[in-house]
Design an enzyme around this catalytic site. Structure first.
Site, short mmCIF file in Angstrom:
data_model
loop_
_atom_site.label_atom_id
_atom_site.label_comp_id
_atom_site.label_asym_id
_atom_site.label_seq_id
_atom_site.Cartn_x
_atom_site.Cartn_y
_atom_site.Cartn_z
N ARG A 223 0.80 -1.10 -0.18
CA ARG A 223 0.09 0.02 -0.11
C ARG A 223 1.00 1.23 0.17
O ARG A 223 1.79 1.28 0.57
CB ARG A 223 -0.73 0.03 1.20
CG ARG A 223 -2.11 -0.79 0.86
CD ARG A 223 -3.22 -0.14 0.27
NE ARG A 223 -4.42 -1.10 0.10
CZ ARG A 223 -4.63 -2.24 -0.88
NH1 ARG A 223 -3.68 -2.39 -1.71
NH2 ARG A 223 -5.61 -2.70 -0.90
N HIS A 271 -1.41 0.53 -9.77
CA HIS A 271 -2.10 -0.33 -8.58
C HIS A 271 -2.85 -1.62 -9.41
O HIS A 271 -3.90 -1.63 -9.33
CB HIS A 271 -3.23 0.40 -7.96
CG HIS A 271 -3.68 -0.30 -6.52
ND1 HIS A 271 -3.73 0.16 -5.46
CD2 HIS A 271 -3.67 -1.65 -6.37
CE1 HIS A 271 -4.20 -0.66 -4.55
NE2 HIS A 271 -4.19 -1.77 -5.22
P1 NDP Z 1 -2.61 -11.38 4.44
O1 NDP Z 1 -3.37 -10.74 5.61
O2 NDP Z 1 -3.06 -12.88 4.29
O3 NDP Z 1 -1.16 -11.52 5.13
C1 NDP Z 1 -0.62 -10.22 5.73
C2 NDP Z 1 0.88 -10.59 6.20
O4 NDP Z 1 1.69 -9.57 6.66
C3 NDP Z 1 0.99 -11.82 7.25
O5 NDP Z 1 1.92 -12.57 7.01
C4 NDP Z 1 1.30 -10.99 8.38
O6 NDP Z 1 1.90 -11.50 9.52
C5 NDP Z 1 2.03 -9.82 8.09
N1 NDP Z 1 2.17 -8.62 9.01
C6 NDP Z 1 0.95 -7.83 9.18
N2 NDP Z 1 1.40 -6.96 10.10
C7 NDP Z 1 2.68 -7.13 10.16
C8 NDP Z 1 3.64 -6.54 11.09
N3 NDP Z 1 3.40 -5.44 11.77
N4 NDP Z 1 5.11 -6.91 10.87
C9 NDP Z 1 5.51 -7.91 10.22
N5 NDP Z 1 4.53 -8.55 9.27
C10 NDP Z 1 3.33 -8.14 9.33
O7 NDP Z 1 -2.58 -10.26 3.34
P2 NDP Z 1 -2.61 -10.94 1.81
O8 NDP Z 1 -1.30 -11.61 1.82
O9 NDP Z 1 -3.73 -11.42 1.41
O10 NDP Z 1 -2.25 -9.31 1.16
C11 NDP Z 1 -1.16 -8.51 1.57
C12 NDP Z 1 -1.37 -7.07 1.17
O11 NDP Z 1 -1.22 -7.25 -0.36
C13 NDP Z 1 -2.87 -6.51 1.10
O12 NDP Z 1 -3.27 -6.16 2.42
C14 NDP Z 1 -2.76 -5.38 -0.12
O13 NDP Z 1 -2.38 -4.16 0.75
C15 NDP Z 1 -1.77 -5.87 -0.90
N6 NDP Z 1 -2.11 -6.21 -2.23
C16 NDP Z 1 -1.98 -5.50 -3.22
C17 NDP Z 1 -2.33 -5.61 -4.63
C18 NDP Z 1 -2.08 -4.64 -5.65
O14 NDP Z 1 -2.38 -4.89 -6.83
N7 NDP Z 1 -0.90 -3.75 -5.58
C19 NDP Z 1 -3.21 -6.76 -4.86
C20 NDP Z 1 -3.43 -7.42 -3.67
C21 NDP Z 1 -2.99 -7.21 -2.53
P3 NDP Z 1 1.29 -12.85 10.21
O15 NDP Z 1 1.45 -13.92 9.14
O16 NDP Z 1 2.30 -13.09 11.45
O17 NDP Z 1 -0.05 -12.48 10.62
C1 OXD Z 2 -5.77 -4.83 -3.50
C2 OXD Z 2 -6.53 -5.72 -4.30
O1 OXD Z 2 -5.89 -4.90 -2.18
O2 OXD Z 2 -6.46 -5.18 -5.65
O3 OXD Z 2 -5.05 -3.81 -3.79
O4 OXD Z 2 -6.85 -6.65 -3.83
#
Ligand code: NDP
Ligand code: OXD
Length: 308
Positions: A223, A271
């Site tokens: 993000r 994005h």
């Molecule tokens: P998840 O909720 O499945 O995973 C989040 C991960 O981040 C977990 O491993 C979690 O740790 C870790 N995490 C959260 N907070 C912290 C912290 N403070 N320190 C270290 N690690 C942390 O999310 P997704 O994998 O589904 O998606 C991740 C992100 O990808 C989304 O939130 C979005 O922002 C981004 N995204 C972007 C897209 C784009 O097109 N650019 C498309 C889709 C997603 P733990 O495992 O220990 O809980």
């Molecule tokens: C995001 C998505 O989280 O496209 O950015 O799913």
């Protein structure tokens, strides 16, 4: 039972036939013509205008079209009902493809060759093996873990960082603030796939860049607000970072006046690292809507206290 659909980006004409096919008898509503708002019990949304969800008195669940739900959580009027993020194999696979593409770009030096082409420089060099490159993935959730596995399958040396301890075959894992410096030391490419939370906002800052080796590359697909843009520009200027691929920005669309647009060491994409596919994601929504109607536990429920 009626389902509200609203998206700031996605095409309703693509989603509507899919949802109608997957959810027989669906009563689908879309702003501004909501009909009787009391009949709407669920909402499928991306970037809804603030207050839209709060105007639905009998709402029982919010389904996000996107995996990231930080914008929804920032809405102070968000109703106190379960919020489900998007969990979808096609969305995950799309991200793994994009991250691999960016890492391969750096592995094969395409950023360097582009700069040399601008200067009409012909400079032959031997290629490196993928295992000679260390790639670090921040965030080992649904999407981050899949990206780490894809990079590993391709032969890269892969590290992962998460909040809690994780075990991923073939991937060196690190957790929490305590593990961060060891995770960052020696990375050729850093990939950010964290959710945006109060803890992760601004994580890509000068302090983090200083812990990377000179000349590291950044692939940022989490993000926009993870990144301190002024610190990135300084790190590119000093050579601490050699190049960055940015897909997400503090302000989207990226303002025309942003220095990132014309920066020779920055690649900008709007994005699109991964986008939600209505057919595949529609099946997840249909299953969650069925569960809501049947009173069964929902899938992908966000822990609002944790922020992801
Ligand atoms: P998840 O909720 O499945 O995973 C989040 C991960 O981040 C977990 O491993 C979690 O740790 C870790 N995490 C959260 N907070 C912290 C912290 N403070 N320190 C270290 N690690 C942390 O999310 P997704 O994998 O589904 O998606 C991740 C992100 O990808 C989304 O939130 C979005 O922002 C981004 N995204 C972007 C897209 C784009 O097109 N650019 C498309 C889709 C997603 P733990 O495992 O220990 O809980
Ligand atoms: C995001 C998505 O989280 O496209 O950015 O799913």
């Amino acid at each position: 039972m009626a389902l509200l659909w609203h998206s700031g980006d996605d095409d309703r004409d693509e989603w509507e036939p899919v949802l109608r096919r997957l959810i027989p008898g669906l009563d689908l509503r879309a702003a501004p013509d909501l009909g009787d708002a009391r009949e709407i019990d669920a909402a499928l949304v991306w970037k809804p205008p603030q207050g839209l969800l709060a105007s639905l008195p009998n709402l029982k669940a919010v389904f996000s079209i996107a995996a990231g739900i930080d914008a929804l959580l920032r809405d102070p009027t968000l109703p106190d009902v379960p919020l489900c993020r998007m969990v979808d194999a096609t969305l995950t696979a799309g991200m793994a493809e994009f991250v691999l593409l960016q890492v391969l770009k750096y592995h094969r030096g395409l950023d360097v060759f582009a700069a040399e082409q601008r200067e009409r420089v012909w400079h032959w060099r031997r290629n490196r093996r993928p295992d000679e490159r260390t790639v670090g993935v921040m965030g080992l959730g649904e999407i981050g873990a899949a990206c780490a596995r894809t990079l590993k399958r391709h032969g890269f040396t892969v590290r992962g960082w998460s909040r809690s301890e994780k075990a991923l075959e073939g991937v060196e894992t690190y957790a929490g603030q305590g593990g961060m410096a060891r995770f960052l030391a020696g990375l050729d490419v850093l990939v950010c796939l964290l959710p945006l939370t109060p803890e992760t906002e601004g994580v890509l800052d000068a302090r983090l860049f200083a812990a990377l080796p000179e000349g590291a590359r950044l692939v940022h697909v989490g993000r926009g607000r993870h990144l301190v843009v002024a610190d990135l520009l300084a790190a590119l200027e000093s050579g601490r970072l050699a190049h960055a691929s940015l897909d997400v920005f503090p302000e989207e669309p990226l303002p025309e006046k942003s220095p990132l647009w014309g920066h020779p060491e920055v690649d900008v994409t709007p994005h699109i690292a991964s986008t939600t596919d209505p057919e595949s994601a529609g099946r997840f929504v249909a299953e969650n809507y069925r569960r809501l109607g049947a009173g069964e536990p929902l899938l992908g429920v966000v822990d609002k206290g944790r922020g992801y």
